[in-house]
Design a protein around this motif. Structure first.
Motif, PDB file in Angstrom:
ATOM      1  N   TYR A 118     -46.622  82.163 -60.623  1.00 17.29           N
ATOM      2  CA  TYR A 118     -46.922  82.684 -59.280  1.00 17.29           C
ATOM      3  C   TYR A 118     -45.949  82.078 -58.262  1.00 17.29           C
ATOM      4  O   TYR A 118     -45.758  80.859 -58.216  1.00 17.29           O
ATOM      5  N   PRO A 119     -45.306  82.925 -57.438  1.00 13.42           N
ATOM      6  CA  PRO A 119     -44.364  82.387 -56.441  1.00 13.42           C
ATOM      7  C   PRO A 119     -45.088  81.548 -55.394  1.00 13.42           C
ATOM      8  O   PRO A 119     -45.928  82.054 -54.650  1.00 13.42           O
ATOM      9  N   THR A 120     -44.784  80.275 -55.356  1.00 13.27           N
ATOM     10  CA  THR A 120     -45.490  79.345 -54.473  1.00 13.27           C
ATOM     11  C   THR A 120     -44.516  78.739 -53.473  1.00 13.27           C
ATOM     12  O   THR A 120     -43.519  78.123 -53.875  1.00 13.27           O
ATOM     13  N   PRO A 121     -44.753  78.904 -52.170  1.00  9.21           N
ATOM     14  CA  PRO A 121     -43.844  78.334 -51.161  1.00  9.21           C
ATOM     15  C   PRO A 121     -43.767  76.814 -51.265  1.00  9.21           C
ATOM     16  O   PRO A 121     -44.711  76.162 -51.724  1.00  9.21           O
ATOM     17  N   ALA A 122     -42.657  76.260 -50.818  1.00  7.89           N
ATOM     18  CA  ALA A 122     -42.491  74.806 -50.804  1.00  7.89           C
ATOM     19  C   ALA A 122     -43.593  74.156 -49.975  1.00  7.89           C
ATOM     20  O   ALA A 122     -43.948  74.643 -48.895  1.00  7.89           O
ATOM     21  N   GLY A 123     -44.155  73.086 -50.507  1.00 10.90           N
ATOM     22  CA  GLY A 123     -45.220  72.376 -49.800  1.00 10.90           C
ATOM     23  C   GLY A 123     -46.609  72.898 -50.096  1.00 10.90           C
ATOM     24  O   GLY A 123     -47.590  72.319 -49.641  1.00 10.90           O
ATOM     25  N   CYS A 124     -46.699  73.995 -50.837  1.00 14.87           N
ATOM     26  CA  CYS A 124     -47.996  74.557 -51.209  1.00 14.87           C
ATOM     27  C   CYS A 124     -48.274  74.261 -52.690  1.00 14.87           C
ATOM     28  O   CYS A 124     -47.362  74.021 -53.468  1.00 14.87           O
ATOM     29  N   THR A 125     -49.552  74.282 -53.045  1.00 18.61           N
ATOM     30  CA  THR A 125     -49.945  74.017 -54.423  1.00 18.61           C
ATOM     31  C   THR A 125     -50.076  75.329 -55.182  1.00 18.61           C
ATOM     32  O   THR A 125     -50.683  76.281 -54.692  1.00 18.61           O
ATOM     33  N   SER A 126     -49.528  75.371 -56.370  1.00 22.94           N
ATOM     34  CA  SER A 126     -49.606  76.570 -57.213  1.00 22.94           C
ATOM     35  C   SER A 126     -51.057  76.902 -57.548  1.00 22.94           C
ATOM     36  O   SER A 126     -51.870  76.001 -57.786  1.00 22.94           O
ATOM     37  N   PRO A 127     -51.403  78.202 -57.614  1.00 23.46           N
ATOM     38  CA  PRO A 127     -52.753  78.579 -58.042  1.00 23.46           C
ATOM     39  C   PRO A 127     -52.939  78.501 -59.562  1.00 23.46           C
ATOM     40  O   PRO A 127     -54.035  78.742 -60.057  1.00 23.46           O
ATOM     41  N   PHE A 128     -51.865  78.195 -60.304  1.00 25.49           N
ATOM     42  CA  PHE A 128     -51.985  78.015 -61.752  1.00 25.49           C
ATOM     43  C   PHE A 128     -52.947  76.855 -61.991  1.00 25.49           C
ATOM     44  O   PHE A 128     -52.688  75.722 -61.580  1.00 25.49           O
ATOM     45  N   ALA A 129     -54.078  77.136 -62.638  1.00 27.88           N
ATOM     46  CA  ALA A 129     -55.197  76.193 -62.682  1.00 27.88           C
ATOM     47  C   ALA A 129     -54.810  74.786 -63.134  1.00 27.88           C
ATOM     48  O   ALA A 129     -55.219  73.806 -62.485  1.00 27.88           O
ATOM     49  N   PRO A 130     -54.049  74.599 -64.216  1.00 29.20           N
ATOM     50  CA  PRO A 130     -53.721  73.225 -64.619  1.00 29.20           C
ATOM     51  C   PRO A 130     -52.978  72.433 -63.537  1.00 29.20           C
ATOM     52  O   PRO A 130     -53.253  71.247 -63.317  1.00 29.20           O
ATOM     53  N   VAL A 131     -52.042  73.088 -62.855  1.00 18.68           N
ATOM     54  CA  VAL A 131     -51.285  72.421 -61.790  1.00 18.68           C
ATOM     55  C   VAL A 131     -52.185  72.149 -60.594  1.00 18.68           C
ATOM     56  O   VAL A 131     -52.176  71.054 -60.014  1.00 18.68           O
ATOM     57  N   TRP A 132     -52.974  73.140 -60.212  1.00 17.24           N
ATOM     58  CA  TRP A 132     -53.864  73.024 -59.052  1.00 17.24           C
ATOM     59  C   TRP A 132     -54.892  71.921 -59.274  1.00 17.24           C
ATOM     60  O   TRP A 132     -55.113  71.066 -58.411  1.00 17.24           O
ATOM     61  N   ILE A 133     -55.533  71.915 -60.434  1.00 20.13           N
ATOM     62  CA  ILE A 133     -56.543  70.897 -60.737  1.00 20.13           C
ATOM     63  C   ILE A 133     -55.922  69.497 -60.678  1.00 20.13           C
ATOM     64  O   ILE A 133     -56.459  68.583 -60.034  1.00 20.13           O
ATOM     65  N   ALA A 134     -54.790  69.323 -61.350  1.00 17.12           N
ATOM     66  CA  ALA A 134     -54.144  68.011 -61.395  1.00 17.12           C
ATOM     67  C   ALA A 134     -53.767  67.523 -60.002  1.00 17.12           C
ATOM     68  O   ALA A 134     -53.956  66.342 -59.674  1.00 17.12           O
ATOM     69  N   GLU A 135     -53.263  68.426 -59.164  1.00 19.53           N
ATOM     70  CA  GLU A 135     -52.827  68.029 -57.818  1.00 19.53           C
ATOM     71  C   GLU A 135     -54.003  67.619 -56.948  1.00 19.53           C
ATOM     72  O   GLU A 135     -53.929  66.586 -56.247  1.00 19.53           O
ATOM     73  N   ILE A 136     -55.075  68.375 -56.948  1.00 25.73           N
ATOM     74  CA  ILE A 136     -56.219  68.030 -56.102  1.00 25.73           C
ATOM     75  C   ILE A 136     -56.884  66.742 -56.573  1.00 25.73           C
ATOM     76  O   ILE A 136     -57.275  65.882 -55.767  1.00 25.73           O
ATOM     77  N   VAL A 137     -57.013  66.570 -57.886  1.00 28.27           N
ATOM     78  CA  VAL A 137     -57.591  65.338 -58.427  1.00 28.27           C
ATOM     79  C   VAL A 137     -56.716  64.148 -58.048  1.00 28.27           C
ATOM     80  O   VAL A 137     -57.211  63.090 -57.645  1.00 28.27           O
TER      81      VAL A 137
END
Length: 214
Positions: free
Chosen positions: A189-208
């Motif tokens: 998914y195209p994700t702007p700089a400074g934003c978190t990807s909606p790809f679940a593994p990346v999103w989960i890891a970043e928020i945790v």
């Protein structure tokens, strides 16, 4: 309606149309108009009946969410076909209405994927804020079986639910990440700089990671 028409801007409409919306009113100006009007339930109902997206967004901002009956909300959700109207209606109206839980269950099982997406968005909200009584393992079963081939808006809401389970419930985190990896939904998914990807593994890891660093 005349005032809304006066706020219409061609460039704003062009941007909105790329996201599936069909109005050209700047949302900041729309909110300023709503602030001036304050809460007016009957005006909100009248604006909704125009079937105009800008008018419906204004209606959402000036209505009394708790004043709607269950059948009103169900009919309005089914009529809210553009993404912004749909999202605002679920977040600003349905979530504040006492019939929210009943509608969550009804909509989640609806054959219309747009309606079902509202049910899954409400389920994601419960996963994060009021998970008691939810079958989280069962939700993961359904997501694993159905998310990859779901229509776009339903897929987005199911992914939201997957992410919330992984973020909020450590005991299910490994499984949630694994499902995300296997399905690969939103991996590119195209994700702007400074934003978190909606790809679940990346999103989960970043928020945790952020929460552990607090």
């Amino acid at each position: 309606m005349a005032e809304l028409a006066g706020l219409e801007d061609a460039k704003t409409r062009a941007v909105n149309e790329k996201h599936g919306d069909d109005h050209g009113v700047n949302l900041g100006k729309l909110r300023a108009l709503a602030k001036r009007l304050k809460t007016q339930q009957e005006l909100a109902r009248g604006l909704w009946e125009t079937d105009d997206s800008a008018a419906r967004l204004l209606a959402i901002l000036i209505c009394r969410p708790k004043a709607f009956e269950r059948d009103d909300l169900d009919a309005m959700l089914r009529a809210a076909r553009t993404p912004k109207v749909h999202d605002w209606f679920v977040n600003y109206v349905v979530k504040k209405n006492p019939h929210c839980e009943e509608l969550r269950l009804t909509w989640s099982a609806d054959p219309d994927p747009v309606v079902a997406s509202a049910g899954w968005a409400l389920t994601a909200e419960r996963v994060a804020k009021q998970p008691e009584g939810l079958d989280l393992s069962g939700l993961l079963d359904v997501i694993e079986a159905e998310m990859k081939d779901a229509p776009e808006r339903l897929q987005w809401s199911m992914n939201l639910c997957l992410g919330q389970i992984g973020i909020e419930h450590a005991e299910y985190r490994t499984r949630a990440v694994g499902i995300g990896e296997r399905l690969g939904v939103f991996r590119d998914y195209p994700t702007p700089a400074g934003c978190t990807s909606p790809f679940a593994p990346v999103w989960i890891a970043e928020i945790v990671r952020r929460r552990q660093g607090e």
